[in-house]
Design an enzyme around this catalytic site. Structure first.
Site, mmCIF file in Angstrom:
data_model
loop_
_atom_site.group_PDB
_atom_site.id
_atom_site.type_symbol
_atom_site.label_atom_id
_atom_site.label_comp_id
_atom_site.label_asym_id
_atom_site.label_seq_id
_atom_site.Cartn_x
_atom_site.Cartn_y
_atom_site.Cartn_z
ATOM 1 N N ASP A 114 0.863 -1.184 0.000
ATOM 2 C CA ASP A 114 0.000 0.000 0.000
ATOM 3 C C ASP A 114 0.896 1.229 0.000
ATOM 4 O O ASP A 114 1.842 1.314 0.791
ATOM 5 C CB ASP A 114 -0.901 -0.018 1.246
ATOM 6 N N ILE A 115 0.588 2.160 -0.897
ATOM 7 C CA ILE A 115 1.423 3.357 -1.033
ATOM 8 C C ILE A 115 1.523 4.132 0.287
ATOM 9 O O ILE A 115 2.540 4.785 0.545
ATOM 10 C CB ILE A 115 0.859 4.248 -2.178
ATOM 11 N N ASN B 97 -12.556 -2.461 3.932
ATOM 12 C CA ASN B 97 -13.525 -1.376 3.998
ATOM 13 C C ASN B 97 -14.499 -1.487 2.833
ATOM 14 O O ASN B 97 -14.073 -1.710 1.694
ATOM 15 C CB ASN B 97 -12.798 -0.024 3.944
ATOM 16 N N GLN C 206 -13.946 3.281 2.576
ATOM 17 C CA GLN C 206 -13.394 2.763 1.322
ATOM 18 C C GLN C 206 -13.123 3.948 0.396
ATOM 19 O O GLN C 206 -14.003 4.806 0.206
ATOM 20 C CB GLN C 206 -14.372 1.776 0.656
ATOM 21 N N HIS D 183 -10.452 -4.834 -1.765
ATOM 22 C CA HIS D 183 -9.082 -5.108 -1.315
ATOM 23 C C HIS D 183 -9.071 -5.370 0.178
ATOM 24 O O HIS D 183 -9.915 -4.870 0.920
ATOM 25 C CB HIS D 183 -8.152 -3.942 -1.653
ATOM 26 N N PHE D 184 -8.091 -6.139 0.590
ATOM 27 C CA PHE D 184 -7.882 -6.457 2.003
ATOM 28 C C PHE D 184 -6.551 -5.841 2.419
ATOM 29 O O PHE D 184 -5.529 -6.052 1.767
ATOM 30 C CB PHE D 184 -7.875 -7.971 2.227
ATOM 31 N N HIS D 185 -6.614 -5.059 3.507
ATOM 32 C CA HIS D 185 -5.406 -4.456 4.054
ATOM 33 C C HIS D 185 -4.757 -5.439 5.018
ATOM 34 O O HIS D 185 -5.423 -5.936 5.938
ATOM 35 C CB HIS D 185 -5.741 -3.203 4.879
HETATM 36 P P1 5GP Z 1 -9.356 2.045 1.252
HETATM 37 O O1 5GP Z 1 -9.370 3.404 1.879
HETATM 38 O O2 5GP Z 1 -10.213 2.024 -0.004
HETATM 39 O O3 5GP Z 1 -9.708 0.932 2.188
HETATM 40 O O4 5GP Z 1 -7.860 1.758 0.847
HETATM 41 C C1 5GP Z 1 -7.315 2.166 -0.355
HETATM 42 C C2 5GP Z 1 -5.820 2.106 -0.195
HETATM 43 O O5 5GP Z 1 -5.234 2.176 -1.478
HETATM 44 C C3 5GP Z 1 -5.246 3.281 0.620
HETATM 45 O O6 5GP Z 1 -4.637 2.761 1.804
HETATM 46 C C4 5GP Z 1 -4.229 3.914 -0.334
HETATM 47 O O7 5GP Z 1 -3.020 4.272 0.309
HETATM 48 C C5 5GP Z 1 -4.004 2.828 -1.361
HETATM 49 N N1 5GP Z 1 -3.688 3.328 -2.690
HETATM 50 C C6 5GP Z 1 -4.365 4.264 -3.387
HETATM 51 N N2 5GP Z 1 -3.799 4.448 -4.591
HETATM 52 C C7 5GP Z 1 -2.735 3.607 -4.657
HETATM 53 C C8 5GP Z 1 -1.760 3.331 -5.653
HETATM 54 O O8 5GP Z 1 -1.748 3.905 -6.744
HETATM 55 N N3 5GP Z 1 -0.826 2.382 -5.372
HETATM 56 C C9 5GP Z 1 -0.814 1.725 -4.177
HETATM 57 N N4 5GP Z 1 0.138 0.826 -4.006
HETATM 58 N N5 5GP Z 1 -1.718 1.953 -3.217
HETATM 59 C C10 5GP Z 1 -2.671 2.883 -3.448
#
Ligand code: 5GP
Ligand code: ZN
Length: 142
Positions: A30-31, A87, A94, A100-102
């Site tokens: 995750d970035i 999420n 989300q 996706h799963f963190h």
């Molecule tokens: P969410 O908030 O939907 O549960 O998590 C989305 C996750 O995607 C965030 O933690 C965010 O840092 C990650 N993310 C968003 N864009 C990118 C990307 O281009 N590359 C990577 N590796 N992670 C991303």
């Protein structure tokens, strides 16, 4: 899906630090690196959230998660545990609408991750809980 950022990562149109992939899933850093090693596991097939999984895809995706989680944990002796989060919907934080799963490695109780929810148990009577139970059970299919 054409404009989905995670589909672009699956197609390698956007670079990622991929740690595992096969025909079903891709796992990459995750970035945001909430804690070091924070990894996302995604199905290669575009689905928006948990509500769109069929049992076969759910089984296929989840069956990969322990192996990936173990690799992340074993990568650093300071990792003592891991939160796995998923999420669903904007209201649930989300932000990327490709499921996706963190995998969030945990180092100490005071690292950069926290997750809290209130204990509201004193606000519910047994009758309240029974009504909630019944309304959910009524929607469980086969
Ligand atoms: P969410 O908030 O939907 O549960 O998590 C989305 C996750 O995607 C965030 O933690 C965010 O840092 C990650 N993310 C968003 N864009 C990118 C990307 O281009 N590359 C990577 N590796 N992670 C991303
Ligand atoms: Zn997608």
């Amino acid at each position: 899906m054409k404009d989905c950022i995670f589909c672009k990562i699956v197609r390698n149109e956007i670079p990622s630090y991929t740690i595992y992939e096969d025909d079903v899933v891709k796992a990459f850093l995750d970035i945001s690196q909430g804690t070091p090693g924070h990894t996302l596991v995604i199905p290669k097939k575009h689905i928006a959230n948990i509500f769109e999984y069929d049992p076969e895809l759910a089984a296929a995706v989840f069956s990969r998660i322990p192996k990936i989680a173990r690799a992340v944990k074993d990568s650093n002796p300071d990792i003592k545990g891991m939160n796995i989060l998923n999420n669903n919907g904007q209201v649930a934080y989300q932000s990327v609408f490709h499921s996706h799963f963190h995998l969030v490695p945990r180092y100490t109780n005071h690292d950069d991750f926290s997750m809290t929810f209130k204990d509201n148990s004193n606000k519910y009577t047994p009758d309240d809980l029974k009504k909630i139970q019944d309304s959910i059970v009524a929607h469980i299919g086969d």
